[in-house]
Design an enzyme around this catalytic site. Sequence first.
Site, PDB file in Angstrom:
ATOM      1  N   SER A  62       0.834  -1.205   0.000  1.00  0.00           N
ATOM      2  CA  SER A  62       0.000   0.000   0.000  1.00  0.00           C
ATOM      3  C   SER A  62       0.869   1.256   0.000  1.00  0.00           C
ATOM      4  O   SER A  62       1.695   1.425  -0.890  1.00  0.00           O
ATOM      5  CB  SER A  62      -0.957  -0.056   1.196  1.00  0.00           C
ATOM      6  OG  SER A  62      -1.969   0.905   1.091  1.00  0.00           O
ATOM      7  N   ASP A  66      -9.726  -5.128  -4.336  1.00  0.00           N
ATOM      8  CA  ASP A  66      -9.102  -4.190  -3.393  1.00  0.00           C
ATOM      9  C   ASP A  66      -9.962  -2.926  -3.282  1.00  0.00           C
ATOM     10  O   ASP A  66     -10.130  -2.194  -4.261  1.00  0.00           O
ATOM     11  CB  ASP A  66      -7.700  -3.821  -3.896  1.00  0.00           C
ATOM     12  CG  ASP A  66      -6.875  -3.065  -2.864  1.00  0.00           C
ATOM     13  OD1 ASP A  66      -7.472  -2.315  -2.062  1.00  0.00           O
ATOM     14  OD2 ASP A  66      -5.646  -3.210  -2.863  1.00  0.00           O
ATOM     15  N   HIS A  71      -7.680  -5.771   0.297  1.00  0.00           N
ATOM     16  CA  HIS A  71      -6.491  -4.916   0.337  1.00  0.00           C
ATOM     17  C   HIS A  71      -5.322  -5.522   1.104  1.00  0.00           C
ATOM     18  O   HIS A  71      -4.173  -5.169   0.850  1.00  0.00           O
ATOM     19  CB  HIS A  71      -6.864  -3.566   0.959  1.00  0.00           C
ATOM     20  CG  HIS A  71      -5.739  -2.572   0.978  1.00  0.00           C
ATOM     21  ND1 HIS A  71      -5.117  -2.127  -0.167  1.00  0.00           N
ATOM     22  CD2 HIS A  71      -5.107  -1.935   2.007  1.00  0.00           C
ATOM     23  CE1 HIS A  71      -4.176  -1.255   0.141  1.00  0.00           C
ATOM     24  NE2 HIS A  71      -4.140  -1.137   1.450  1.00  0.00           N
TER      25      HIS A  71
END
EC number: 3.1.-.-
Length: 322
Positions: free
Chosen positions: A183, A269, A308
């Site tokens: 991320s 995601d 995610h």
Amino acid sequence: RRYGLWFRLRKLILWLLGVYIAIPFLVKLCPAIQAKLVFLNFVRVPYFIDLKRPQDQGLNHTCNYYLQPEEDVTIGVWHTVPAALWKNARGKDQPWFEEALGFSHPVILYLHGNAGTRGGDHRVELYKVLSSLGYHVVTFDYRGWGDSIGSPSERGMTYDALHVFDWIKARSGDNPVYIWGHSLGTGVATNLVRRLCERETPPDALILESPFTNIREEARSHPFSIYRYFPGFDWFFLDPITTSGIKFANDENVKYISCSLLILHAEDDPVVPFHLGKKLYNIAATSQSFRDYKVQFVPFHTDLGYRHKYIYRSPELPRILR
């Protein structure tokens, strides 16, 4: 009664509308607010854990360190040894763990995303998976996160990562060292690896999990952004990010990176849209800097539900990493 109820309801609606309109102006006048929303370093989840005791999270073969990248900056580090060394690690202190980096096992430097700490649940589960596959896992909280001291900034986060990488290389001998960013950590990872390649000390590979192209496109595409269709969105929200010195330009960085690259992204995601990871792959795959290196993109179907932060659950992950 109906009139009084309608009056109160109308008053509440007008108040909420006023707040909604005022927030963009507040962000524009105070760019530091937008920086806080990018980093989310003030969100410490889970809250009631002692980062000095990784064993409380089931990491019995992990040692907690503190390193000092710069004056007045101290960062908390966890070092998890490969599961094969679990019995040897019991009761050992920091010098033994540092020496263990020189044993014949590869090392992964893990750079986590925004919010939370190095003790986040999904992060801990990934350390366990990687350890079971025979990797050392070294991770840390950037300055301003967890129990690390300092103020967060993109420059500072990148420098912290560089310091830890050099610390690992000074102890790991000829063992491979891989960098894994997740991320927001993918932005730190590409900043770091670009710098390492420019000084001709690249890592053995770069792994990007749920990456974006750059922070402006991520903010514009973020599903949780309730202002994306607000008139002047870029001026109110994206320009303050740039003003704060925050770019995390993965799309630019990959043009200067020369090592193998693996991108992992789940189609479902909800935080970093899948299309941004695919776009980044397309940029890297056509970059001259990767002409002698393997670039691979591995998607995970929506039906798997990895979203995610749950790619570590994939039974295919060991094969993919090999």
